[in-house]
Design a protein around this motif. Structure first.
Motif, PDB file in Angstrom:
ATOM      1  N   UNK A   4       0.669  -1.006   0.153  1.00 52.45           N
ATOM      2  CA  UNK A   4      -0.145   0.149  -0.081  1.00 52.45           C
ATOM      3  C   UNK A   4       0.954   1.423   0.026  1.00 52.45           C
ATOM      4  N   UNK A   5       2.105   1.212   0.315  1.00 54.05           N
ATOM      5  CA  UNK A   5       2.935   2.550   0.750  1.00 54.05           C
ATOM      6  C   UNK A   5       2.798   3.596  -0.353  1.00 54.05           C
ATOM      7  N   UNK A   6       3.018   2.977  -1.799  1.00 55.50           N
ATOM      8  CA  UNK A   6       2.999   3.653  -2.846  1.00 55.50           C
ATOM      9  C   UNK A   6       1.863   3.743  -3.594  1.00 55.50           C
ATOM     10  N   UNK A  60       8.267   2.042  -2.011  1.00 60.86           N
ATOM     11  CA  UNK A  60       8.068   3.150  -0.973  1.00 60.86           C
ATOM     12  C   UNK A  60       7.974   2.446   0.525  1.00 60.86           C
ATOM     13  N   UNK A  61       8.434   3.352   1.408  1.00 62.10           N
ATOM     14  CA  UNK A  61       8.156   2.931   2.669  1.00 62.10           C
ATOM     15  C   UNK A  61       7.535   4.237   3.231  1.00 62.10           C
ATOM     16  N   UNK A  62       7.041   4.177   4.495  1.00 59.08           N
ATOM     17  CA  UNK A  62       6.337   5.268   5.230  1.00 59.08           C
ATOM     18  C   UNK A  62       7.215   5.700   6.601  1.00 59.08           C
ATOM     19  N   UNK A 116      13.500  -2.818   1.703  1.00 59.59           N
ATOM     20  CA  UNK A 116      13.276  -3.040   0.226  1.00 59.59           C
ATOM     21  C   UNK A 116      13.035  -1.804  -0.119  1.00 59.59           C
ATOM     22  N   UNK A 117      12.822  -0.833   0.211  1.00 62.37           N
ATOM     23  CA  UNK A 117      12.575   0.556  -0.367  1.00 62.37           C
ATOM     24  C   UNK A 117      13.298   1.239  -1.004  1.00 62.37           C
ATOM     25  N   UNK A 118      13.015   1.911  -1.919  1.00 64.10           N
ATOM     26  CA  UNK A 118      13.676   2.834  -2.914  1.00 64.10           C
ATOM     27  C   UNK A 118      13.604   4.295  -2.321  1.00 64.10           C
ATOM     28  N   UNK A 119      12.388   4.535  -2.082  1.00 63.57           N
ATOM     29  CA  UNK A 119      12.047   5.957  -1.591  1.00 63.57           C
ATOM     30  C   UNK A 119      11.069   5.790  -0.294  1.00 63.57           C
ATOM     31  N   UNK A 150      19.406   1.409   7.908  1.00 58.47           N
ATOM     32  CA  UNK A 150      18.035   0.782   8.152  1.00 58.47           C
ATOM     33  C   UNK A 150      18.495  -0.457   9.022  1.00 58.47           C
ATOM     34  N   UNK A 151      17.813  -0.726   9.966  1.00 62.04           N
ATOM     35  CA  UNK A 151      18.080  -1.829  11.193  1.00 62.04           C
ATOM     36  C   UNK A 151      16.785  -2.548  11.326  1.00 62.04           C
ATOM     37  N   UNK A 152      16.931  -3.921  11.059  1.00 59.55           N
ATOM     38  CA  UNK A 152      15.755  -4.835  11.256  1.00 59.55           C
ATOM     39  C   UNK A 152      15.457  -4.958  12.508  1.00 59.55           C
ATOM     40  N   UNK A 153      14.170  -4.904  13.031  1.00 59.50           N
ATOM     41  CA  UNK A 153      13.629  -5.089  14.218  1.00 59.50           C
ATOM     42  C   UNK A 153      12.930  -6.292  14.403  1.00 59.50           C
TER      43      UNK A 153
END
Length: 411
Positions: A93-95, A126-128, A171-174, A205-208
């Protein structure tokens, strides 16, 4: 609720079913069967969304002028219902569903031309960037600084701080991001809305780890750190300090949406599981009156939710803003999804137990025991844990109740 579809609508339904049967192949179905959250890994998700795009169906809610199919509310309902009935993954949904409507309404012609086509084709992910470590439901308290800078490359913002619970940031580019550009006014008036390239120097980016445990290709949330990250002022949406207005508009799309088709699919699966599992009296669990009462109650909730969705989306078709109705949909939809995930684990009974133990072992760094049980059980416990967040993201359900009390009940 009984709906009479026209012959044209029925023809459209058959067209959608035929396309799904061809495009939603065995590989995608196998991946989806083992998904804890309803999405595929990035490669599978992109492949599915590009198939939708090639057919012209990736963005059913987009206006035709931007590449949408120009469907009626009835056609969109039929399309989403058929996807859900077939068990297809939703689009990320982000994009497509969140930042794109903001760009359409508030972006410059240059921003629309630059960003909308690759969003539609799923060439850019995209990410939010909303929540922060100390700014969740009270989003107006966000602190990610965006200070002005200028050099030979032109005007830009310099970002320092972090965002958290950032879904698929790896994964996000933007990213579309809320930042604080001023501290001299009301909290909401000092926020701006930026679009930023995730490959910009200074972003980490650090995974949780999450309670649902790691599953291959399904790592979900992250914390994103910004250290002197330069973002061109040209990447700001609208006016500086007006980001809160754009964020509220976006949240109508994040909180709204269609829950009932997904619920119908999950309730159908629960019935299949209960038909295989024994009840306390030695018969089928599905024939147990207490269990049947729980399942029937969820069917009633799903039917009521569908009625509200149809009424809301009919209003949108005539140009009515979703407004506070998005809070009603988010509140009821997420809580019913959680209830369905609980009943699914109850239906599986001991078959789900090895996967609960696996989750704890993996989170604690211990070797997991060999998984034994029916294939469907592998995702039930992870999905139950994963859906705990559904009543928190997009604004917690406590916040949604406050919005409804204020804007609908006038309290």
């Amino acid at each position: 609720m009984h709906l009479d579809f026209s012959p044209q609508d029925q023809q459209f339904r058959e067209e959608v079913r035929a396309w799904i049967a061809q495009a939603y192949d065995a590989d995608l179905r196998a991946m989806m069967a083992q998904s804890k959250n309803g999405y595929l890994d990035k490669a599978g998700q992109v492949r599915w969304q590009k198939a939708l795009h090639a057919r012209g169906w990736a963005a059913p809610n987009w206006p035709k002028e931007y590449g949408g199919p120009g469907w009626s509310a009835t056609e969109r309902f039929i399309f989403q219902s058929e996807l859900a009935a077939a068990g297809c993954p939703p689009v990320s949904p982000m994009g497509l569903k969140m930042v794109a409507p903001v760009i359409m309404k508030y972006g410059t012609p240059e921003q629309k031309q630059r960003f909308l086509p690759p969003i539609l084709s799923s060439d850019v992910w995209w990410c939010q960037g909303y929540s922060e470590p100390n700014s969740g439901s009270d989003l107006a308290s966000l602190q990610l600084r965006a200070d002005h800078g200028s050099d030979g490359d032109g005007e830009h913002y310099i970002l320092n701080g972090s965002k958290i619970w950032t879904t698929h940031a790896q994964w996000a580019d933007w990213m579309f991001c809320l930042v604080r550009t001023s501290r001299e006014s009301k909290r909401q008036e000092g926020i701006s809305f930026l679009l930023l390239d995730m490959h910009t120097p200074g972003i980490t980016v650090s995974a949780l780890p999450t309670l649902d445990g790691p599953m291959p290709g399904q790592q979900e949330v992250n914390q994103v750190f910004f250290e002197n990250v330069r973002v061109p002022v040209a990447n700001r949406i609208g006016e500086e300090g007006k980001g809160w207005t754009y964020a509220k508009y976006l949240l109508e799309f994040e909180r709204g949406g269609t829950y009932s088709p997904m619920l119908r699919k999950q309730l159908s699966k629960i019935a299949e599981i209960a038909a295989e599992q024994p009840g306390d009296d030695g018969g089928r669990l599905l024939d147990d009156p207490v269990f049947r009462r729980k399942l029937a109650a969820l069917h009633l909730r799903a039917a009521a939710l569908e009625a509200v969705e149809l009424r809301v989306f009919s209003g949108v078709e005539s140009g009515t803003s979703i407004g506070a109705a998005s809070s009603m949909l988010k509140l009821t939809g997420t809580e019913t999804l959680q209830a369905a995930s609980e009943l699914a684990v109850e239906a599986a009974g001991p078959a789900a137990l090895p996967f609960v133990q696996d989750t704890w072992a993996e989170l604690q760094g211990r070797d997991a025991q060999p998984r034994v049980g029916p294939d469907y059980a592998a995702v039930l416990a992870p999905r139950y844990f994963n859906y705990r967040k559904a009543s928190i993201y997009g604004g917690s359900n406590e916040i949604q109740r406050n919005i409804i009390a204020k804007l609908v009940l006038g309290l």
